[in-house]
Structure formats: C-alpha cells, structure tokens
Design a protein around this motif. Sequence first.
Motif, mmCIF file in Angstrom:
data_model
loop_
_atom_site.group_PDB
_atom_site.id
_atom_site.type_symbol
_atom_site.label_atom_id
_atom_site.label_comp_id
_atom_site.label_asym_id
_atom_site.label_seq_id
_atom_site.Cartn_x
_atom_site.Cartn_y
_atom_site.Cartn_z
ATOM 1 N N GLY A 91 0.878 -1.385 0.086
ATOM 2 C CA GLY A 91 -0.116 -0.091 0.137
ATOM 3 C C GLY A 91 0.831 1.123 -0.192
ATOM 4 N N THR A 92 1.913 1.399 0.813
ATOM 5 C CA THR A 92 2.734 2.620 0.950
ATOM 6 C C THR A 92 3.454 2.638 -0.300
ATOM 7 O OG1 THR A 92 2.906 2.293 3.185
ATOM 8 C CG2 THR A 92 4.623 3.692 2.225
ATOM 9 N N TYR A 93 4.003 1.445 -1.010
ATOM 10 C CA TYR A 93 4.486 1.498 -2.238
ATOM 11 C C TYR A 93 3.659 2.213 -3.363
ATOM 12 C CZ TYR A 93 5.800 -0.143 -7.129
ATOM 13 O OH TYR A 93 5.897 0.050 -8.535
ATOM 14 N N HIS A 94 2.363 1.975 -3.520
ATOM 15 C CA HIS A 94 1.060 2.241 -4.245
ATOM 16 C C HIS A 94 1.299 3.922 -4.144
ATOM 17 C CE1 HIS A 94 -0.491 -1.758 -4.535
ATOM 18 N NE2 HIS A 94 0.346 -1.559 -5.648
ATOM 19 N N LEU A 95 1.285 4.267 -2.879
ATOM 20 C CA LEU A 95 1.122 5.465 -2.628
ATOM 21 C C LEU A 95 2.302 6.523 -3.170
ATOM 22 C CD1 LEU A 95 -0.284 8.008 -1.221
ATOM 23 C CD2 LEU A 95 1.251 7.760 0.728
ATOM 24 N N TYR A 96 3.620 5.930 -3.032
ATOM 25 C CA TYR A 96 4.780 6.604 -3.370
ATOM 26 C C TYR A 96 4.625 6.811 -4.867
ATOM 27 C CZ TYR A 96 6.888 8.085 0.874
ATOM 28 O OH TYR A 96 7.413 8.608 2.098
ATOM 29 N N GLU A 97 4.301 5.509 -5.445
ATOM 30 C CA GLU A 97 4.342 5.690 -7.034
ATOM 31 C C GLU A 97 3.190 6.634 -7.564
ATOM 32 O OE1 GLU A 97 5.721 3.671 -9.963
ATOM 33 O OE2 GLU A 97 7.034 4.474 -8.323
ATOM 34 N N ASP A 150 12.611 2.819 4.392
ATOM 35 C CA ASP A 150 13.811 2.683 3.420
ATOM 36 C C ASP A 150 13.145 2.952 2.082
ATOM 37 O OD1 ASP A 150 15.819 1.746 5.165
ATOM 38 O OD2 ASP A 150 15.471 -0.432 4.766
ATOM 39 N N LEU A 151 11.824 2.654 2.142
ATOM 40 C CA LEU A 151 11.034 3.192 0.748
ATOM 41 C C LEU A 151 11.280 4.778 0.332
ATOM 42 C CD1 LEU A 151 9.412 1.952 -1.593
ATOM 43 C CD2 LEU A 151 7.376 2.708 -0.336
ATOM 44 N N ALA A 152 11.149 5.456 1.466
ATOM 45 C CA ALA A 152 11.185 6.921 1.579
ATOM 46 C C ALA A 152 12.474 7.453 1.182
ATOM 47 C CB ALA A 152 10.685 7.413 2.819
ATOM 48 N N GLN A 153 13.417 6.494 1.887
ATOM 49 C CA GLN A 153 15.063 6.978 1.386
ATOM 50 C C GLN A 153 14.981 6.791 0.034
ATOM 51 O OE1 GLN A 153 17.177 8.208 4.001
ATOM 52 N NE2 GLN A 153 18.334 8.858 1.716
ATOM 53 N N LEU A 154 14.561 5.531 -0.566
ATOM 54 C CA LEU A 154 14.871 5.331 -2.029
ATOM 55 C C LEU A 154 14.292 6.459 -2.935
ATOM 56 C CD1 LEU A 154 15.560 3.309 -4.386
ATOM 57 C CD2 LEU A 154 13.496 2.142 -4.000
ATOM 58 N N TYR A 155 12.994 6.790 -2.621
ATOM 59 C CA TYR A 155 12.384 7.640 -3.302
ATOM 60 C C TYR A 155 12.980 9.230 -3.163
ATOM 61 C CZ TYR A 155 8.794 4.855 -5.445
ATOM 62 O OH TYR A 155 8.098 3.889 -6.217
ATOM 63 N N TRP A 156 13.618 9.452 -2.197
ATOM 64 C CA TRP A 156 14.402 10.689 -2.124
ATOM 65 C C TRP A 156 15.548 10.485 -2.959
ATOM 66 C CZ3 TRP A 156 15.099 15.449 -2.124
ATOM 67 C CH2 TRP A 156 16.171 16.022 -1.628
ATOM 68 N N ASP A 157 16.720 9.486 -2.685
ATOM 69 C CA ASP A 157 17.700 9.354 -3.406
ATOM 70 C C ASP A 157 17.444 9.316 -4.960
ATOM 71 O OD1 ASP A 157 19.241 9.434 -0.997
ATOM 72 O OD2 ASP A 157 19.316 7.335 -0.872
ATOM 73 N N ARG A 158 16.438 8.692 -5.467
ATOM 74 C CA ARG A 158 16.270 8.064 -6.936
ATOM 75 C C ARG A 158 15.348 9.174 -7.456
ATOM 76 N NH1 ARG A 158 16.891 3.765 -10.393
ATOM 77 N NH2 ARG A 158 17.978 2.778 -8.660
ATOM 78 N N HIS A 159 14.337 9.969 -6.824
ATOM 79 C CA HIS A 159 13.414 10.722 -7.617
ATOM 80 C C HIS A 159 13.224 12.055 -6.881
ATOM 81 C CE1 HIS A 159 12.058 7.091 -9.685
ATOM 82 N NE2 HIS A 159 11.742 6.703 -8.544
ATOM 83 N N GLY A 160 14.048 12.301 -5.721
ATOM 84 C CA GLY A 160 13.958 13.709 -5.076
ATOM 85 C C GLY A 160 12.749 13.845 -4.565
ATOM 86 N N LEU A 161 12.147 13.083 -4.039
ATOM 87 C CA LEU A 161 10.868 13.091 -3.324
ATOM 88 C C LEU A 161 11.013 13.261 -1.781
ATOM 89 C CD1 LEU A 161 7.589 10.762 -3.928
ATOM 90 C CD2 LEU A 161 8.083 11.801 -1.881
ATOM 91 N N GLU A 162 10.722 14.241 -1.244
ATOM 92 C CA GLU A 162 10.970 14.597 0.145
ATOM 93 C C GLU A 162 10.021 13.680 1.226
ATOM 94 O OE1 GLU A 162 13.637 18.486 0.648
ATOM 95 O OE2 GLU A 162 11.245 18.766 0.365
ATOM 96 N N THR A 163 10.596 13.209 2.110
ATOM 97 C CA THR A 163 9.502 12.597 3.290
ATOM 98 C C THR A 163 10.317 12.819 4.792
ATOM 99 O OG1 THR A 163 9.104 10.696 1.814
ATOM 100 C CG2 THR A 163 8.936 10.342 4.177
#
Length: 272
Positions: A91-97, A150-163
């Motif tokens: 569910g959290t993965y779907h949200l981040y996408e 960790d998902l939040a860290q990945l989306y910051w490092d890869r996509h610049g999405l802040e969390t």
Amino acid sequence: MPAPRTLLLTGAAGGLGTHLRKLLPSYGYRLRLFDVMPVEEVRDTEEVVTADLADRAALREAVRGVDAVLHLAGISLESSFEKILRANIEGTYHLYEAVREEGVGRVVLASSNHAVGYTPAPGPGGPLIPVDTPRRPDTFYGLSKAFDEDLAQLYWDRHGLETVSVRIGSCFPEPTTVRMLSIWMSPADAARLFHAALTAEDVGHTVVYGSSANTRLWWDLSSARALGYEPQDDSEPFAAKLIAEQGELDRSKPEQALLGGHFTTDPPIWPH
C-alpha cells in the motif's frame, strides 16, 4: 516551502486521522480525505475518496493536484504477514508511485516506535535514544515501518521526493499506561509536528520521533525540533494517577524494559 494549500490525509477515518481533521485546518490546510472505511461527519471544506490503497487508479486520482500527503493509512497493530504486506508495504509503495507520477514533492509518513521496538528503553537519567539507533522491529507491523522508511529514502535518493518519517509513540488525548508516559504525544502536539514536517525546508528524507515534551521522555527529539517543532504538552500531569493504579515500570519484564512494550512479547499472529 510555503504551507501546502491542499493536503491528502490517508487513513482519515482512523483515530489519529480524526483528531487531525479537527486540528490541521487551523494551520491553513484544505483536506482531501482518503480511507477504505467511510469517513463520518464530512465537513463542507473536505473532499473524500473512499478506496483501498490497492486501487491504484483511485489512489492516483486522490493524489492529483494536492500539495503534500500525510500518510497514516494501513494496519496500525500486529497482524498476519500477508495482511501487513498488502496494507503497509504494498500500500505504501502504491502511494509513493502515485505521488511520484503526479509530481507531488512532500510526504509525511507515519512510521512507528515499533521499527526500533527491541531497543532497550533508557533508565532514569540515561541517554535518550537517537534516531540513528539500529532498527530492531518487534513485529511484522514494525518490520513494515522499517521498510516504509527505506522506501522513503529510496524515493528521495532516486526521485528527489522528500519525506519526513515520524516514529509515532502513542497519540491519544491522555496516556493510559505508565509506559506511555515516556512516548505519549498529545493530538495538539501531533498537529504541531506534522505541520512542521510539512513546511520545513530541505528535509530530504528525515526521520524524527513523535512525542510531546514528556518529563520521562525516552527518545531524542532534536531532529523533530530542527524542523521547527515546539511541543507544548507533557504527560507528567497524568503520572501520579497512573503510577498509583499500575505501579512503576518493572524493568525485569521485557514488555516494560524495551521500547516496543507488549509488542515485543505478545504471541505472534499467524495466518488463518
């Protein structure tokens, strides 16, 4: 960054979501509410989306046009791995996408103290637990929160999405156990912390503990304070009554000596 005008609040029908629906509008937020359960007593200023996190089309539509997301949705207690996997991990993965696809720049993520639940609680006067303490999840639920960080860290490092990942303690109008005196966060302080997390500049991926300024505090709030969070409440006015009823903590018992409390000792929940 300026205060977001429209905020998607997932898990809006839950206990914490219900408190925040009352408190966040005073900070200037217009709320779009998302939950698999019906949201009660909807106000004229609120939008509502009733859907599951697995419904990716509905989730993306809910995310479209918002300025930020406060993600509270998911299972908030221990459950079978299959249920935790679906709700809290997938569910959290779907949200981040959805957030990535719609170009929303900030998520505030409800993590939990149970991501580090097997960490020993400090004794009186002992050093506070830092946010960089090794993760030691105490349940499948705690494991899902470690994954979400960790998902939040990945989306910051890869996509610049802040969390900002907020390791919430116990958020109720008042603490109900002696243990909770150390990790309690009043609903008013929760609103203060989430507002700070939504508006602070350049957070990248920041992990903070979520509690009030409790006299018996167990963890270090410095990373939360660095966002501009100034907690106003303290659990100590409730201490005398709770200790008279329940006694002081017995640190020979794991559920009273470890950060995760009874989550560290309860029997596991197997699929059925």
